[in-house]
Write a protein that holds these residues in place. Structure first.
Motif, mmCIF file in Angstrom:
data_model
loop_
_atom_site.group_PDB
_atom_site.id
_atom_site.type_symbol
_atom_site.label_atom_id
_atom_site.label_comp_id
_atom_site.label_asym_id
_atom_site.label_seq_id
_atom_site.Cartn_x
_atom_site.Cartn_y
_atom_site.Cartn_z
ATOM 1 N N ASN A 134 0.825 -1.217 0.000
ATOM 2 C CA ASN A 134 0.000 0.000 0.000
ATOM 3 C C ASN A 134 0.856 1.262 0.000
ATOM 4 O O ASN A 134 0.532 2.238 -0.685
ATOM 5 N N ALA A 135 1.934 1.255 0.788
ATOM 6 C CA ALA A 135 2.825 2.415 0.814
ATOM 7 C C ALA A 135 3.463 2.617 -0.558
ATOM 8 O O ALA A 135 3.576 3.746 -1.057
ATOM 9 N N MET A 136 3.865 1.510 -1.172
ATOM 10 C CA MET A 136 4.475 1.597 -2.507
ATOM 11 C C MET A 136 3.495 2.209 -3.505
ATOM 12 O O MET A 136 3.840 3.119 -4.269
ATOM 13 N N MET A 137 2.259 1.711 -3.483
ATOM 14 C CA MET A 137 1.251 2.228 -4.423
ATOM 15 C C MET A 137 0.951 3.703 -4.142
ATOM 16 O O MET A 137 0.748 4.491 -5.066
ATOM 17 N N THR A 138 0.935 4.073 -2.865
ATOM 18 C CA THR A 138 0.674 5.475 -2.505
ATOM 19 C C THR A 138 1.784 6.382 -3.039
ATOM 20 O O THR A 138 1.508 7.424 -3.655
ATOM 21 N N PHE A 139 3.037 5.987 -2.824
ATOM 22 C CA PHE A 139 4.146 6.818 -3.301
ATOM 23 C C PHE A 139 4.176 6.883 -4.839
ATOM 24 O O PHE A 139 4.470 7.938 -5.407
ATOM 25 N N PHE A 164 0.962 7.116 -18.025
ATOM 26 C CA PHE A 164 0.151 5.932 -18.349
ATOM 27 C C PHE A 164 0.856 4.654 -17.881
ATOM 28 O O PHE A 164 0.226 3.748 -17.330
ATOM 29 N N TRP A 165 2.153 4.593 -18.110
ATOM 30 C CA TRP A 165 2.939 3.418 -17.713
ATOM 31 C C TRP A 165 2.843 3.222 -16.191
ATOM 32 O O TRP A 165 2.578 2.127 -15.700
ATOM 33 N N GLY A 166 3.049 4.301 -15.449
ATOM 34 C CA GLY A 166 2.992 4.214 -13.991
ATOM 35 C C GLY A 166 1.625 3.784 -13.500
ATOM 36 O O GLY A 166 1.503 3.013 -12.534
ATOM 37 N N LEU A 167 0.589 4.277 -14.187
ATOM 38 C CA LEU A 167 -0.771 3.882 -13.795
ATOM 39 C C LEU A 167 -0.974 2.384 -13.985
ATOM 40 O O LEU A 167 -1.551 1.703 -13.117
ATOM 41 N N PHE A 168 -0.482 1.851 -15.099
ATOM 42 C CA PHE A 168 -0.609 0.410 -15.334
ATOM 43 C C PHE A 168 0.192 -0.387 -14.297
ATOM 44 O O PHE A 168 -0.225 -1.469 -13.875
ATOM 45 N N ILE A 169 1.334 0.139 -13.888
ATOM 46 C CA ILE A 169 2.130 -0.541 -12.858
ATOM 47 C C ILE A 169 1.340 -0.613 -11.552
ATOM 48 O O ILE A 169 1.262 -1.675 -10.910
ATOM 49 N N ILE A 170 0.738 0.497 -11.167
ATOM 50 C CA ILE A 170 -0.053 0.521 -9.926
ATOM 51 C C ILE A 170 -1.206 -0.482 -10.015
ATOM 52 O O ILE A 170 -1.472 -1.228 -9.062
ATOM 53 N N GLN A 226 -1.378 -3.187 -11.817
ATOM 54 C CA GLN A 226 -0.859 -4.559 -11.768
ATOM 55 C C GLN A 226 -0.469 -4.946 -10.349
ATOM 56 O O GLN A 226 -0.742 -6.070 -9.914
ATOM 57 N N VAL A 227 0.169 -4.020 -9.624
ATOM 58 C CA VAL A 227 0.552 -4.328 -8.237
ATOM 59 C C VAL A 227 -0.699 -4.520 -7.385
ATOM 60 O O VAL A 227 -0.751 -5.411 -6.533
ATOM 61 N N LYS A 228 -1.710 -3.706 -7.656
ATOM 62 C CA LYS A 228 -2.967 -3.846 -6.898
ATOM 63 C C LYS A 228 -3.602 -5.212 -7.165
ATOM 64 O O LYS A 228 -4.112 -5.861 -6.244
ATOM 65 N N LYS A 229 -3.547 -5.669 -8.416
ATOM 66 C CA LYS A 229 -4.197 -6.924 -8.788
ATOM 67 C C LYS A 229 -3.386 -8.156 -8.370
ATOM 68 O O LYS A 229 -3.925 -9.124 -7.837
ATOM 69 N N TYR A 230 -2.075 -8.118 -8.627
ATOM 70 C CA TYR A 230 -1.255 -9.321 -8.412
ATOM 71 C C TYR A 230 -0.389 -9.253 -7.157
ATOM 72 O O TYR A 230 0.259 -10.247 -6.796
ATOM 73 N N GLY A 231 -0.306 -8.075 -6.520
ATOM 74 C CA GLY A 231 0.541 -7.945 -5.338
ATOM 75 C C GLY A 231 1.998 -7.736 -5.724
ATOM 76 O O GLY A 231 2.330 -7.563 -6.893
ATOM 77 N N LEU A 232 2.859 -7.739 -4.702
ATOM 78 C CA LEU A 232 4.300 -7.550 -4.951
ATOM 79 C C LEU A 232 4.942 -8.910 -5.213
ATOM 80 O O LEU A 232 5.196 -9.684 -4.294
ATOM 81 N N LYS A 282 8.914 -4.781 -12.890
ATOM 82 C CA LYS A 282 8.301 -3.760 -13.749
ATOM 83 C C LYS A 282 8.303 -2.401 -13.049
ATOM 84 O O LYS A 282 8.578 -1.369 -13.670
ATOM 85 N N ALA A 283 7.978 -2.392 -11.758
ATOM 86 C CA ALA A 283 7.929 -1.129 -11.003
ATOM 87 C C ALA A 283 9.324 -0.508 -10.912
ATOM 88 O O ALA A 283 9.482 0.710 -11.059
ATOM 89 N N PHE A 284 10.334 -1.345 -10.693
ATOM 90 C CA PHE A 284 11.698 -0.815 -10.594
ATOM 91 C C PHE A 284 12.154 -0.227 -11.928
ATOM 92 O O PHE A 284 12.754 0.857 -11.968
ATOM 93 N N ILE A 285 11.847 -0.923 -13.020
ATOM 94 C CA ILE A 285 12.215 -0.420 -14.350
ATOM 95 C C ILE A 285 11.507 0.908 -14.625
ATOM 96 O O ILE A 285 12.104 1.851 -15.153
ATOM 97 N N PHE A 286 10.245 0.989 -14.219
ATOM 98 C CA PHE A 286 9.526 2.253 -14.380
ATOM 99 C C PHE A 286 10.208 3.367 -13.583
ATOM 100 O O PHE A 286 10.315 4.505 -14.060
ATOM 101 N N SER A 287 10.688 3.041 -12.377
ATOM 102 C CA SER A 287 11.370 4.064 -11.563
ATOM 103 C C SER A 287 12.660 4.545 -12.243
ATOM 104 O O SER A 287 12.996 5.722 -12.177
ATOM 105 N N LEU A 288 13.361 3.637 -12.913
ATOM 106 C CA LEU A 288 14.553 4.048 -13.662
ATOM 107 C C LEU A 288 14.180 5.050 -14.756
ATOM 108 O O LEU A 288 14.864 6.053 -14.971
ATOM 109 N N TYR A 289 13.084 4.740 -15.449
ATOM 110 C CA TYR A 289 12.606 5.630 -16.519
ATOM 111 C C TYR A 289 12.274 7.004 -15.950
ATOM 112 O O TYR A 289 12.649 8.031 -16.526
ATOM 113 N N TRP A 290 11.601 7.018 -14.796
ATOM 114 C CA TRP A 290 11.183 8.293 -14.211
ATOM 115 C C TRP A 290 12.396 9.112 -13.772
ATOM 116 O O TRP A 290 12.452 10.326 -13.972
#
Length: 198
Positions: free
Chosen positions: A90-95, A149-155, A157-163, A170-178
């Protein structure tokens, strides 16, 4: 799937490690893209024809707001990755959500800036300077839009499948992009805006 429990979640699988390596290579191509844009900008910046110069159109306030928004978003996505490594979904998704909101606010200021430039006669076709300025800023803005859009899809996916190792990767790769977008913005802030105001 073989897991290496000595590594952070996003690095636990061989596929995850290869994905991260592949993304670093992709970022190398992105560096070349922006390096080309910056080189073109430096060549064309003095060619203002009858249009305005950077010193005449740049305003420090919106640029500072954009910089604060984007740098803060880089901090919050770092907190998101830290929360992910602690297994706090939840903290991850919030941030990550806060990061996207800051990115959206950045985009709003950038759209205002573009509109302002056009209204004061600094549109895309006015001179070589305004053309490359709009192209450079627009390319960065398009990347931020894609990131939203990419970040939204990551959130989602994490909400649906968990960590899991897959979603964390995928989330870490997105953070590199950001973070990459933030680095590009620092160059834009320093070498386009600040240099242009002098």
């Amino acid at each position: 799937m073989k897991l290496d429990n000595s590594l952070p979640l996003e690095y636990k699988t061989e596929q995850g490690r290869l994905n991260i390596l592949g993304f670093w290579i992709f970022l190398g191509a992105e560096v070349m893209l922006f390096a080309t844009l910056f080189a073109t900008y430096f060549i064309l910046a003095p060619r203002t024809a009858s249009g305005p110069t950077g010193a005449e159109i740049f305003e420090i306030t919106p640029v500072l707001i954009e910089t604060i928004l984007l740098l803060t978003s880089s901090f919050t996505i770092g907190l998101g990755v830290h929360a992910m490594r602690l297994g706090r979904k939840n903290a991850m998704m919030t941030f990550f959500g806060i990061t996207l909101l800051l990115g959206l606010a950045f985009l709003g200021v950038e759209i205002y800036e573009f509109t302002h430039y056009v209204n004061i006669g600094a549109g895309l076709q006015v001179s070589a300077f305004t053309g490359i300025l709009m192209t450079t800023l627009g390319t960065h803005g398009a990347h931020v839009t894609l990131g939203l859009f990419w970040g939204l899809f990551i959130i989602l996916q994490v909400k649906k499948y968990g960590l899991t190792p897959k979603t964390a990767n995928k989330a870490f790769i997105f953070s590199l992009y950001w973070h990459f977008l933030d680095v590009v913005w620092i160059f834009i802030f320093s070498f386009v805006y600040l240099k242009g105001m002098m």
